[in-house]
Design an enzyme around this catalytic site. Sequence first.
Site, PDB file in Angstrom:
ATOM      1  N   LYS A  71       0.978  -1.195   0.052  1.00 10.18           N
ATOM      2  CA  LYS A  71      -0.085  -0.009  -0.391  1.00 10.18           C
ATOM      3  C   LYS A  71       0.790   1.218   0.200  1.00 10.18           C
ATOM      4  O   LYS A  71       0.473   2.201  -0.638  1.00 10.18           O
ATOM      5  CB  LYS A  71      -0.906  -0.165   1.206  1.00 10.18           C
ATOM      6  CG  LYS A  71      -1.779  -0.953   1.803  1.00 10.18           C
ATOM      7  CD  LYS A  71      -2.963  -0.601   2.158  1.00 10.18           C
ATOM      8  CE  LYS A  71      -4.116  -1.399   2.268  1.00 10.18           C
ATOM      9  NZ  LYS A  71      -5.072  -1.950   3.846  1.00 10.18           N
ATOM     10  N   ALA A  92      -0.925   1.116   6.585  1.00 14.27           N
ATOM     11  CA  ALA A  92      -1.075  -0.693   7.445  1.00 14.27           C
ATOM     12  C   ALA A  92      -2.023  -0.798   7.304  1.00 14.27           C
ATOM     13  O   ALA A  92      -2.544  -0.460   6.083  1.00 14.27           O
ATOM     14  CB  ALA A  92      -1.635   0.522   8.266  1.00 14.27           C
ATOM     15  N   ASP A  93      -1.817  -1.629   7.623  1.00 13.66           N
ATOM     16  CA  ASP A  93      -3.548  -3.127   7.202  1.00 13.66           C
ATOM     17  C   ASP A  93      -3.214  -3.768   8.661  1.00 13.66           C
ATOM     18  O   ASP A  93      -2.481  -3.219   8.693  1.00 13.66           O
ATOM     19  CB  ASP A  93      -2.596  -3.927   6.220  1.00 13.66           C
ATOM     20  CG  ASP A  93      -4.123  -5.185   5.441  1.00 13.66           C
ATOM     21  OD1 ASP A  93      -4.951  -4.468   5.234  1.00 13.66           O
ATOM     22  OD2 ASP A  93      -3.597  -6.148   6.227  1.00 13.66           O
ATOM     23  N   THR A  94      -4.751  -3.744   9.005  1.00 17.03           N
ATOM     24  CA  THR A  94      -5.210  -4.422   9.716  1.00 17.03           C
ATOM     25  C   THR A  94      -6.146  -5.630  10.116  1.00 17.03           C
ATOM     26  O   THR A  94      -7.221  -5.373   8.763  1.00 17.03           O
ATOM     27  CB  THR A  94      -6.017  -3.748  11.007  1.00 17.03           C
ATOM     28  OG1 THR A  94      -5.064  -2.480  11.351  1.00 17.03           O
ATOM     29  CG2 THR A  94      -6.470  -3.982  12.119  1.00 17.03           C
ATOM     30  N   GLY A 129      -0.134  -4.348  10.869  1.00 20.20           N
ATOM     31  CA  GLY A 129       1.191  -4.579   9.911  1.00 20.20           C
ATOM     32  C   GLY A 129       1.407  -2.952   8.849  1.00 20.20           C
ATOM     33  O   GLY A 129       0.438  -1.824   9.398  1.00 20.20           O
TER      34      GLY A 129
END
Length: 252
Positions: A71, A92-94, A129
Site C-alpha cells: 500500500k 497500514a493494514d489490520t 502491519g
Amino acid sequence: MCDPFTMELVPLTRLLQGKRVVLASSSPRRRDILSSMGLQFEVIPSHFQESLEKARFPAPPEYARETAKLKALEVASRLRRDLHPPDVIIGADTIVAVDGVILEKPKDKDDAYRMLRRLSGQQHSVITGVAILRPLWRRQLQEPSSTCPEAPEAEGDPEAEVELSLFHEETRVTFSRLSEPLLCEYVESGEPLDKAGAYGLQARGGALAERVEGDFFNAVGFPLNRCIRELAAIFPDVGPQVPVSQRPATPQ
C-alpha cells in the site's frame, strides 16, 4: 539504526515537525488516532487491491506487513515525481486472526454473523502491519555522493528509492459468549460491515470484548506507541531534549 525499544518516547509532532507526512489509508480510525496527537498529515489512499494469496504466507503477521508495504509503495510510486515529495509515507493494514485463519471484512450481513459466531467466547488476535517509508530522492539530490549520486529513475521500482521500516503489532482480544439476540442486533446495526473481523472496539463492538491484552489503539487499527518509537529510530537526529525554559517546574 537506533533500537526503538530502548529510547525515550518523543512527541510525534516534534519528530515530524516541518515534514510532509502522507497516510496511505482512507481508514477514519487511523486518521482520528494520528489527528489526536496534533499531527498534520495528508490522506492519499492507496489503489493497491488487497488480493494477496494468504496461503503464500506462513503466518498472519507476514500477510499484514506485506499488504501494508505494498500500500505504501503504491502511493510512493505515484508521488515520486511530485513537486513537493513527501518526507514520510505511512501504510497500514489490520487483520483479525483466529486459530491462524484471517478474517477480513465481511461480504454481507450473513458473513458478518458467521465471523462473530466464530469469535464468540474465544480469544483472537488483532494484527496491524505498518510500513513507514522515508523517500530518498530529496535527500539524495541535496547530498550527492559517489555511491548514491541521485535518485533512481527506474519506473515501477519505488522500493529502490526508500528507506523502509516494516513491523507489526499484535493485540489479543477475548470475546464473551455472545447471545443470539446480541449477535443479530449488532449485525443489523451495520457497524460490522466495513471492519476486519466484523467488529470495532472503538464503537458498539467494544461491548463484545471481555478482555484486551496489548495496545488498544492497535486493536482499533493503528499501533500509535510503536509507530512513534519506530519514527524516532528513523529520525535519530530528533532527540528528546527540551529547552530548560519549556520544562515543567519540578514539584518540591
